[in-house]
Design a protein around this motif. Structure first.
Motif, PDB file in Angstrom:
ATOM      1  N   UNK A  33     -57.293 -40.740 -73.260  1.00  0.00           N
ATOM      2  CA  UNK A  33     -57.559 -41.137 -71.881  1.00  0.00           C
ATOM      3  C   UNK A  33     -58.690 -42.136 -71.775  1.00  0.00           C
ATOM      4  N   UNK A  34     -59.745 -41.953 -72.559  1.00  0.00           N
ATOM      5  CA  UNK A  34     -60.846 -42.917 -72.585  1.00  0.00           C
ATOM      6  C   UNK A  34     -60.319 -44.290 -72.971  1.00  0.00           C
ATOM      7  N   UNK A  35     -59.521 -44.330 -74.041  1.00  0.00           N
ATOM      8  CA  UNK A  35     -58.987 -45.596 -74.510  1.00  0.00           C
ATOM      9  C   UNK A  35     -58.018 -46.211 -73.510  1.00  0.00           C
ATOM     10  N   UNK A  36     -57.160 -45.381 -72.904  1.00  0.00           N
ATOM     11  CA  UNK A  36     -56.186 -45.895 -71.942  1.00  0.00           C
ATOM     12  C   UNK A  36     -56.868 -46.484 -70.721  1.00  0.00           C
ATOM     13  N   UNK A  37     -57.822 -45.755 -70.156  1.00  0.00           N
ATOM     14  CA  UNK A  37     -58.509 -46.236 -68.953  1.00  0.00           C
ATOM     15  C   UNK A  37     -59.290 -47.505 -69.238  1.00  0.00           C
ATOM     16  N   UNK A 393     -47.921 -33.200 -86.302  1.00  0.00           N
ATOM     17  CA  UNK A 393     -48.949 -32.510 -87.080  1.00  0.00           C
ATOM     18  C   UNK A 393     -49.660 -33.463 -88.038  1.00  0.00           C
ATOM     19  N   UNK A 394     -48.965 -34.531 -88.435  1.00  0.00           N
ATOM     20  CA  UNK A 394     -49.535 -35.511 -89.357  1.00  0.00           C
ATOM     21  C   UNK A 394     -50.247 -36.654 -88.641  1.00  0.00           C
ATOM     22  N   UNK A 395     -50.125 -36.721 -87.323  1.00  0.00           N
ATOM     23  CA  UNK A 395     -50.570 -37.938 -86.620  1.00  0.00           C
ATOM     24  C   UNK A 395     -51.316 -37.627 -85.330  1.00  0.00           C
ATOM     25  N   UNK A 396     -52.055 -36.502 -85.313  1.00  0.00           N
ATOM     26  CA  UNK A 396     -52.659 -36.059 -84.049  1.00  0.00           C
ATOM     27  C   UNK A 396     -54.177 -36.119 -84.098  1.00  0.00           C
ATOM     28  N   UNK A 397     -54.742 -36.812 -85.086  1.00  0.00           N
ATOM     29  CA  UNK A 397     -56.196 -36.878 -85.207  1.00  0.00           C
ATOM     30  C   UNK A 397     -56.799 -37.737 -84.097  1.00  0.00           C
ATOM     31  N   UNK A 398     -58.126 -37.707 -83.993  1.00  0.00           N
ATOM     32  CA  UNK A 398     -58.819 -38.477 -82.956  1.00  0.00           C
ATOM     33  C   UNK A 398     -58.448 -39.949 -83.041  1.00  0.00           C
ATOM     34  N   UNK A 399     -58.390 -40.489 -84.250  1.00  0.00           N
ATOM     35  CA  UNK A 399     -58.072 -41.910 -84.407  1.00  0.00           C
ATOM     36  C   UNK A 399     -56.701 -42.244 -83.846  1.00  0.00           C
ATOM     37  N   UNK A 400     -55.706 -41.406 -84.156  1.00  0.00           N
ATOM     38  CA  UNK A 400     -54.368 -41.657 -83.632  1.00  0.00           C
ATOM     39  C   UNK A 400     -54.307 -41.566 -82.130  1.00  0.00           C
ATOM     40  N   UNK A 401     -55.073 -40.640 -81.539  1.00  0.00           N
ATOM     41  CA  UNK A 401     -55.109 -40.525 -80.080  1.00  0.00           C
ATOM     42  C   UNK A 401     -55.733 -41.764 -79.442  1.00  0.00           C
ATOM     43  N   UNK A 402     -56.777 -42.294 -80.054  1.00  0.00           N
ATOM     44  CA  UNK A 402     -57.376 -43.533 -79.546  1.00  0.00           C
ATOM     45  C   UNK A 402     -56.386 -44.692 -79.629  1.00  0.00           C
ATOM     46  N   UNK A 403     -55.631 -44.750 -80.716  1.00  0.00           N
ATOM     47  CA  UNK A 403     -54.652 -45.829 -80.898  1.00  0.00           C
ATOM     48  C   UNK A 403     -53.569 -45.772 -79.834  1.00  0.00           C
ATOM     49  N   UNK A 404     -52.949 -44.603 -79.647  1.00  0.00           N
ATOM     50  CA  UNK A 404     -51.870 -44.514 -78.668  1.00  0.00           C
ATOM     51  C   UNK A 404     -52.408 -44.669 -77.247  1.00  0.00           C
ATOM     52  N   UNK A 405     -53.617 -44.167 -77.001  1.00  0.00           N
ATOM     53  CA  UNK A 405     -54.210 -44.313 -75.675  1.00  0.00           C
ATOM     54  C   UNK A 405     -54.464 -45.770 -75.318  1.00  0.00           C
ATOM     55  N   UNK A 406     -55.034 -46.533 -76.245  1.00  0.00           N
ATOM     56  CA  UNK A 406     -55.304 -47.940 -75.959  1.00  0.00           C
ATOM     57  C   UNK A 406     -54.002 -48.698 -75.726  1.00  0.00           C
ATOM     58  N   UNK A 407     -52.982 -48.390 -76.510  1.00  0.00           N
ATOM     59  CA  UNK A 407     -51.696 -49.056 -76.332  1.00  0.00           C
ATOM     60  C   UNK A 407     -51.075 -48.715 -74.984  1.00  0.00           C
ATOM     61  N   UNK A 408     -51.111 -47.445 -74.605  1.00  0.00           N
ATOM     62  CA  UNK A 408     -50.521 -47.036 -73.331  1.00  0.00           C
ATOM     63  C   UNK A 408     -51.276 -47.643 -72.156  1.00  0.00           C
ATOM     64  N   UNK A 409     -52.604 -47.686 -72.238  1.00  0.00           N
ATOM     65  CA  UNK A 409     -53.381 -48.274 -71.153  1.00  0.00           C
ATOM     66  C   UNK A 409     -53.100 -49.755 -70.980  1.00  0.00           C
ATOM     67  N   UNK A 410     -53.053 -50.478 -72.100  1.00  0.00           N
ATOM     68  CA  UNK A 410     -52.745 -51.907 -72.018  1.00  0.00           C
ATOM     69  C   UNK A 410     -51.344 -52.140 -71.476  1.00  0.00           C
ATOM     70  N   UNK A 411     -50.389 -51.313 -71.914  1.00  0.00           N
ATOM     71  CA  UNK A 411     -49.014 -51.443 -71.422  1.00  0.00           C
ATOM     72  C   UNK A 411     -48.935 -51.149 -69.935  1.00  0.00           C
ATOM     73  N   UNK A 412     -49.660 -50.143 -69.478  1.00  0.00           N
ATOM     74  CA  UNK A 412     -49.658 -49.814 -68.054  1.00  0.00           C
ATOM     75  C   UNK A 412     -50.179 -50.983 -67.232  1.00  0.00           C
ATOM     76  N   UNK A 413     -51.240 -51.631 -67.719  1.00  0.00           N
ATOM     77  CA  UNK A 413     -51.788 -52.779 -67.000  1.00  0.00           C
ATOM     78  C   UNK A 413     -50.790 -53.925 -66.936  1.00  0.00           C
ATOM     79  N   UNK A 414     -50.113 -54.207 -68.051  1.00  0.00           N
ATOM     80  CA  UNK A 414     -49.125 -55.291 -68.050  1.00  0.00           C
ATOM     81  C   UNK A 414     -47.938 -54.950 -67.157  1.00  0.00           C
ATOM     82  N   UNK A 415     -47.548 -53.674 -67.115  1.00  0.00           N
ATOM     83  CA  UNK A 415     -46.451 -53.271 -66.232  1.00  0.00           C
ATOM     84  C   UNK A 415     -46.824 -53.512 -64.778  1.00  0.00           C
ATOM     85  N   UNK A 416     -48.056 -53.202 -64.416  1.00  0.00           N
ATOM     86  CA  UNK A 416     -48.509 -53.445 -63.046  1.00  0.00           C
ATOM     87  C   UNK A 416     -48.543 -54.937 -62.744  1.00  0.00           C
ATOM     88  N   UNK A 417     -49.111 -55.697 -63.652  1.00  0.00           N
ATOM     89  CA  UNK A 417     -49.266 -57.132 -63.408  1.00  0.00           C
ATOM     90  C   UNK A 417     -47.928 -57.847 -63.310  1.00  0.00           C
TER      91      UNK A 417
END
Length: 442
Positions: A33-37, A393-417
């Motif tokens: 969520x931090x990364x997405x926002x 189970x193999x991809x749920x670490x903090x780093x992976x959450x930051x990666x998917x969050x940043x991608x989702x946030x950027x995608x959400x912004x482009x969808x709005x724009x």
């Protein structure tokens, strides 16, 4: 009691006031969520970040997951972007420890002795069992510093925060989420938006909105820290009496019900150690009764282990429980069944995707794993993104959450724009935006 448990109560219908709105509403203030926002706000859209607790950080602060690993493929650091922003901000306040760059990726006993107790090790590159593993890039981050710098990062990007608000429902019409329904001390309220990003960990919004998903179970942990430990005295004893130390380590691991080699690691603070335990298997993280049992039984084990450590382990005579995590560490509950589900083979083989929006360790994340067909204005990131239970189970670490969050946030912004649904976001434009924010795609 049986009759009462089986009974139902009909609530009267009521109007729920819409008290706030934003172009992008992010649910959950953990790493994703931090990364997405932050990512969405930096691309110029209005963002509201909603968190159930009184601080940001999620598992990294509330569950005391202090070691951020899975950031190194054995050849290079593979995660950048918001992760770097958080680590640099924490570093300015003395809240992070990193391995020395010159020590990375060298399998030397002296380096293992220097960094092994920080958790900065490569556990995934195949090596002979008796060999020393190389040091990998990772970070040990102080949770209290993280709470502060995460909030400042989100606000500096231009997003707004709403804490102490638990998402309990969704208003869905014509295949789109119109508002997230929250409960707080102010009562039941609605938060309207154009695109929503579920980073709640448990998939609270996606479930309420009727998105396709599965429910899994995995490990649960009540992480804690012990203070007033004479760490150097303990390590000297381990080195001088390895057989006795190995025996006592086995005894502590049994008390904590854990399998990984070390029952404790170092932290940023002098005399304070991190214990990623006790650990429980097959925990139903959606069942309050199961979570209650985990909390109570874990504290029994923690204080029992402390008594044993004081009596038997050099350096622990004056140790005490500094804190137990305010949030149980739950690793898996709801998982989106998205347009693509990451598989164990994808993770293990390091499969490359044409729509990759980030990577962690040696695996890549496809954009299609962040959304489903309906609701069409919903993106999902963090540990509830679209992966099979085994792959998650193999991809749920903090780093992976930051990666998917940043991608989702950027995608959400482009969808709005562009006034399009997330599924129709231009992937090359999204990838360019992410690279511009420091994300590693290669």
């Amino acid at each position: 009691m049986t009759g009462a448990a089986a009974a139902t109560i009909r609530e009267p219908a009521r109007d729920v006031p819409v008290v706030d709105e934003a172009e992008v509403v992010v649910v959950g203030g953990g790493p994703a969520g931090i990364a997405a926002a932050t990512a969405a706000a930096r691309l110029g859209v209005s963002v509201l970040l909603v968190e159930r607790g009184g601080f940001l950080g999620g598992a990294a602060s509330g569950s005391l997951v202090l070691v951020w690993d899975d950031c190194d493929d054995g050849l290079q650091k593979t995660v950048g972007g918001i992760l770097d922003d958080l680590v640099e901000a924490a570093g300015r306040l003395g809240g992070v420890v990193l391995p020395d760059p010159d020590d990375l990726r060298h399998p030397e006993p002296a380096l293992w002795a220097k960094w092994g107790r920080w958790g900065f090790t490569d556990w995934f590159t195949p090596r002979p069992a008796e060999s020393v593993r190389p040091i990998a890039w990772a970070a040990c981050v102080d949770p209290e510093v993280l709470k502060h710098v995460a909030g400042e990062l989100v606000l500096a990007a231009g997003a707004r925060l709403r804490l102490h608000s638990w998402v309990v429902g969704a208003a869905v019409r014509d295949g789109q989420i119109r508002a997230a329904i929250v409960e707080s001390k102010a009562g039941r309220q609605a938060l309207a938006g154009r695109v929503f990003v579920d980073c709640s960990g448990d998939g609270d919004l996606l479930a309420a909105a009727g998105a396709p998903h599965v429910v899994g179970r995995y490990l649960g942990t009540l992480v804690h820290r012990l203070a007033d430990v004479d760490i150097e005295a303990h390590l000297a004893w381990e080195q001088s009496e390895p057989e006795a130390a190995a025996s006592e380590t086995r005894a502590m691991r049994a008390r904590y019900n854990m399998t990984w080699p070390y029952w404790w690691l170092r932290t940023v603070r002098r005399g304070v150690i991190w214990a990623n335990c006790p650990t429980w298997a097959n925990v139903d993280g959606l069942d309050p009764a199961a979570l209650t049992t985990l909390e109570v039984e874990s504290r029994r084990r923690i204080f029992g282990a402390l008594d044993y450590a004081r009596a038997h382990l050099p350096g622990f005579r004056d140790a005490y429980v500094a804190d137990t995590a305010p949030m149980v560490g739950i690793r898996q509950t709801r998982l989106l069944r998205g347009s693509y589900r990451l598989t164990p083979r994808d993770v293990k083989s390091g499969r490359r995707f044409g729509d990759a929006v980030g990577r962690a360790r040696n695996y890549w994340v496809p954009y299609r794993s962040l959304y489903a067909s309906e609701p069409e204005n919903l993106l999902v990131a963090g540990r509830c993104y679209s992966a099979t239970p085994e792959a998650q189970r193999m991809s749920r670490e903090i780093s992976g959450c930051l990666v998917t969050g940043q991608a989702a946030g950027a995608a959400a912004a482009l969808a709005v724009r562009k006034s399009v649904a997330p599924a129709h976001v231009d992937v090359p434009a999204l990838q360019d935006a992410l690279v511009g924010q420091g994300v590693v795609l290669l």
